[in-house]
Design a protein around this motif. Structure first.
Motif, short mmCIF file in Angstrom:
data_model
loop_
_atom_site.label_atom_id
_atom_site.label_comp_id
_atom_site.label_asym_id
_atom_site.label_seq_id
_atom_site.Cartn_x
_atom_site.Cartn_y
_atom_site.Cartn_z
N MET A 321 0.85 -1.19 0.00
CA MET A 321 0.00 0.00 0.00
C MET A 321 0.89 1.24 0.00
O MET A 321 1.93 1.27 0.66
N MET A 322 0.48 2.24 -0.75
CA MET A 322 1.22 3.50 -0.74
C MET A 322 0.22 4.65 -0.74
O MET A 322 -0.56 4.79 -1.68
N SER A 323 0.23 5.44 0.33
CA SER A 323 -0.70 6.57 0.37
C SER A 323 0.05 7.88 0.54
O SER A 323 1.19 7.90 1.01
N SER A 324 -0.62 8.95 0.16
CA SER A 324 -0.06 10.28 0.39
C SER A 324 -0.94 11.02 1.39
O SER A 324 -2.07 11.40 1.08
N THR A 325 -0.38 11.24 2.58
CA THR A 325 -1.15 11.96 3.60
C THR A 325 -1.11 13.47 3.36
O THR A 325 -1.79 14.22 4.06
N LYS A 326 -0.33 13.91 2.36
CA LYS A 326 -0.37 15.35 1.99
C LYS A 326 -1.78 15.76 1.56
O LYS A 326 -2.13 16.94 1.60
N SER A 327 -2.57 14.77 1.12
CA SER A 327 -3.96 15.07 0.76
C SER A 327 -4.73 15.61 1.96
O SER A 327 -5.75 16.26 1.81
N MET A 328 -4.23 15.33 3.16
CA MET A 328 -4.91 15.78 4.39
C MET A 328 -4.20 16.96 5.06
O MET A 328 -4.82 17.95 5.42
N HIS A 329 -2.87 16.83 5.27
CA HIS A 329 -2.14 17.88 6.01
C HIS A 329 -1.38 18.83 5.10
O HIS A 329 -0.68 19.72 5.57
N GLY A 330 -1.54 18.66 3.78
CA GLY A 330 -0.83 19.53 2.85
C GLY A 330 0.65 19.21 2.83
O GLY A 330 1.13 18.29 3.49
N HIS A 331 1.36 20.00 2.05
CA HIS A 331 2.80 19.80 1.90
C HIS A 331 3.52 20.76 2.85
O HIS A 331 3.54 21.96 2.62
N LEU A 332 4.11 20.20 3.89
CA LEU A 332 4.78 21.03 4.89
C LEU A 332 6.22 21.37 4.49
O LEU A 332 7.00 21.80 5.34
N ILE A 333 6.56 21.17 3.26
CA ILE A 333 7.89 21.52 2.72
C ILE A 333 8.99 20.93 3.62
O ILE A 333 9.10 19.72 3.71
N GLY A 334 9.73 21.76 4.33
CA GLY A 334 10.83 21.24 5.15
C GLY A 334 10.37 20.43 6.35
O GLY A 334 11.17 19.73 6.98
N GLY A 335 9.09 20.51 6.69
CA GLY A 335 8.59 19.76 7.85
C GLY A 335 7.80 18.53 7.45
O GLY A 335 7.31 17.78 8.31
N THR A 336 7.68 18.29 6.17
CA THR A 336 6.68 17.32 5.73
C THR A 336 7.02 15.88 6.11
O THR A 336 6.18 15.12 6.57
N GLY A 337 8.29 15.48 5.94
CA GLY A 337 8.68 14.11 6.26
C GLY A 337 8.43 13.77 7.72
O GLY A 337 8.14 12.62 8.07
N ALA A 338 8.54 14.76 8.59
CA ALA A 338 8.36 14.52 10.02
C ALA A 338 6.90 14.20 10.33
O ALA A 338 6.59 13.24 11.04
#
Lengths: 402, 85
Positions: A321-338
């Motif tokens: 399974m591969m999902s993108s949670t950016k669909s919910m919290h957006g792209h946090l740029i430098g904070g996104t991986g955390a």
């Protein structure tokens, strides 16, 4: 080589002001993206984002602290307090001397920059607040975490755009794994949702004006978010000796550079980072049950990422399974991986896989199980977290159930 | 300078060509302009004509602005000037 475990997690982002509320939102597939509220928003072509709402600094920081803390530092401290409280660690003596903070961040104190540029350029003022520099510097958040928790070991900030957090956590992982530090506080932070921060992204013409729909055929771009995620990475024996609760084990990582294009992603670069993380963790592709995708919702990223995953995993790509949670919290740029690492922890610890929400139409170029729209219960032993930055800098982390 | 001449000048500069090498039938691909070059050209066009061009690099063929040739780009700009001017 030492084993490295996560013994604390904290966050603030558009989905919640702490880890439990964020994970609940991910389980429920809630969307944190909405109409932006900021000065001059009517002059923006892109007027949506995943803003942290209802954030009151009263009671969290005193007047002197607020004079020194940009919003990205405030987010970081909120997340760090939660993570350190969960870990139960107190830093003194040799533990303090060897433990440090490595955080990812891209823009630094963008709110401070924006406000003060307005003041000197637009309003014509010739004087700015004396603390502009210590507020806006990219390392301010890491420094304030080190001060608040007495972390006196190696501490710095890593900037690699959208991969900053993953690079930072990979660095912290290395420090603990090699025995250099028994504990490292790590993660990432960003607060770019100000007029200048959105205006700059708008110029690149890759932003969606309505929603972030990763992997969906009708996706039309990324949506910015803001917030922070902070973790306590601890050497396994150290954690075990004090009976700490372990959230997950960090089992490997890899980094690569595309050496190709400043904005267009490369399948080869992404695939090398993913395959490298598996190799570093001593895992087979079949071990991986979940990947938290970089999944920005742009045409280019999503198809390149799916293609890279297919190359690395072969037939197993159809099972994981591969999902993108950016669909919910957006792209946090430098904070996104955390913030995205939280979804990986939820997968391996709780057996719940966060969905890709906003998914409407299948795209043959993204023919994977993207966990569309609803979270799923699954027995996931190993999860990967992908980050592929502008500049072609990639970093992938592997987490294993503790 | 006419709209056509100005657009050809902008596109030629982006493609590092002489304006005489850019024809109305040329496609951006013919001229060697990639997606980043296109985004930069649109910025120059917006600045030159004080218009706002609806263009999203994620869906270049969606929307009203037709980028299939230099002629279609010019037609799109003339329409936007009429609407926004």
């Amino acid at each position: 080589m030492k084993r490295v475990v996560i013994t604390g997690a904290g966050t603030i982002n558009a989905l919640g002001h702490n880890v439990p509320s964020t994970l609940e939102a991910m389980r429920e597939g809630r969307c944190g993206i909405g109409k932006l509220e900021m000065r001059d928003v009517e002059r923006l072509a892109v007027q949506i984002g995943a803003q942290v709402r209802g954030f009151e600094t009263e009671g969290l920081f005193n007047r002197q602290q607020l004079a020194l803390y940009d919003r990205f530092t405030q987010f970081t401290l909120v997340a760090a307090r939660e993570a350190l409280a969960q870990s139960g660690l107190d830093f003194s003596g040799e533990l303090a001397a060897k433990s440090g903070v490595v955080l990812g961040n891209s823009g630094g104190g963008m709110q401070t920059l924006d406000e003060n540029y307005r003041s000197v350029y637009e309003e014509g003022k010739n004087r700015v607040h004396p603390f502009v520099v210590p507020k806006l510097m990219n390392n301010a958040a890491a420094s304030h975490v080190s001060m608040e928790f007495n972390l006196k070991g190696p501490s710095f900030t890593v900037a690699s755009a959208c991969a900053s957090s993953n690079h930072a956590m990979a660095q912290a992982f290395q420090m603990v794994r090699t025995g250099m530090s028994p504990v490292m506080v790590t993660g990432g932070t960003e607060s770019m949702l100000c007029f200048g921060g959105v205006k700059a992204w708008e110029g690149l013409r890759v932003m969606s004006k309505d929603a972030c729909r990763p992997f969906s055929a009708n996706r039309n771009g990324m949506v910015q978010g803001e917030g922070a995620g902070v973790f306590v990475f601890e050497e396994y024996e150290h954690a075990k000796a004090r009976g700490a609760e372990v959230l997950a084990e960090v089992s490997g990582f890899a980094m690569s550079s595309d050496a190709a294009d400043i904005v267009m992603p490369s399948k080869q670069g992404a695939a090398r980072a993913i395959a490298g993380a598996l190799q570093d963790a001593g895992l087979n592709g079949e071990d991986v049950g979940y990947i938290n995708a970089h999944g920005t919702g742009t045409t280019a990223n999503d198809k390149t990422e799916c293609s890279a995953v297919a190359d690395v995993f072969g037939p197993h790509a159809d099972r994981l399974m591969m999902s993108s949670t950016k669909s919910m919290h957006g792209h946090l740029i430098g904070g996104t991986g955390a913030v995205e690492l939280l979804a990986c922890i939820m997968a391996v610890r709780d057996g719940v896989v966060a969905p890709t929400i906003g998914y409407e139409d299948p795209d043959p170029e993204c023919a994977m199980d993207v966990v569309p729209n609803e979270a799923r219960e699954a027995d996931v032993r190993v999860a990967l977290s992908n980050a592929f930055a502008f500049g072609g800098l990639n970093a992938v982390l592997a987490l294993r159930r503790a | 300078m006419s709209v056509t001449d100005k657009v050809i000048e902008i596109i030629a500069e982006q493609a590092v060509l002489e304006p005489s090498d850019v024809t109305l039938e040329s496609t951006l691909e013919d001229l060697g302009i990639d997606s980043m070059g296109l985004v930069e050209s649109i910025f120059s066009i917006e600045e030159a004509f004080d218009i706002s061009v609806p263009f999203n690099a994620n869906e270049p063929t969606q929307g009203d602005f037709d980028i299939s040739s230099v002629a279609s780009i010019i037609a799109g700009i003339e329409k936007l000037i009429a609407e926004q001017g």
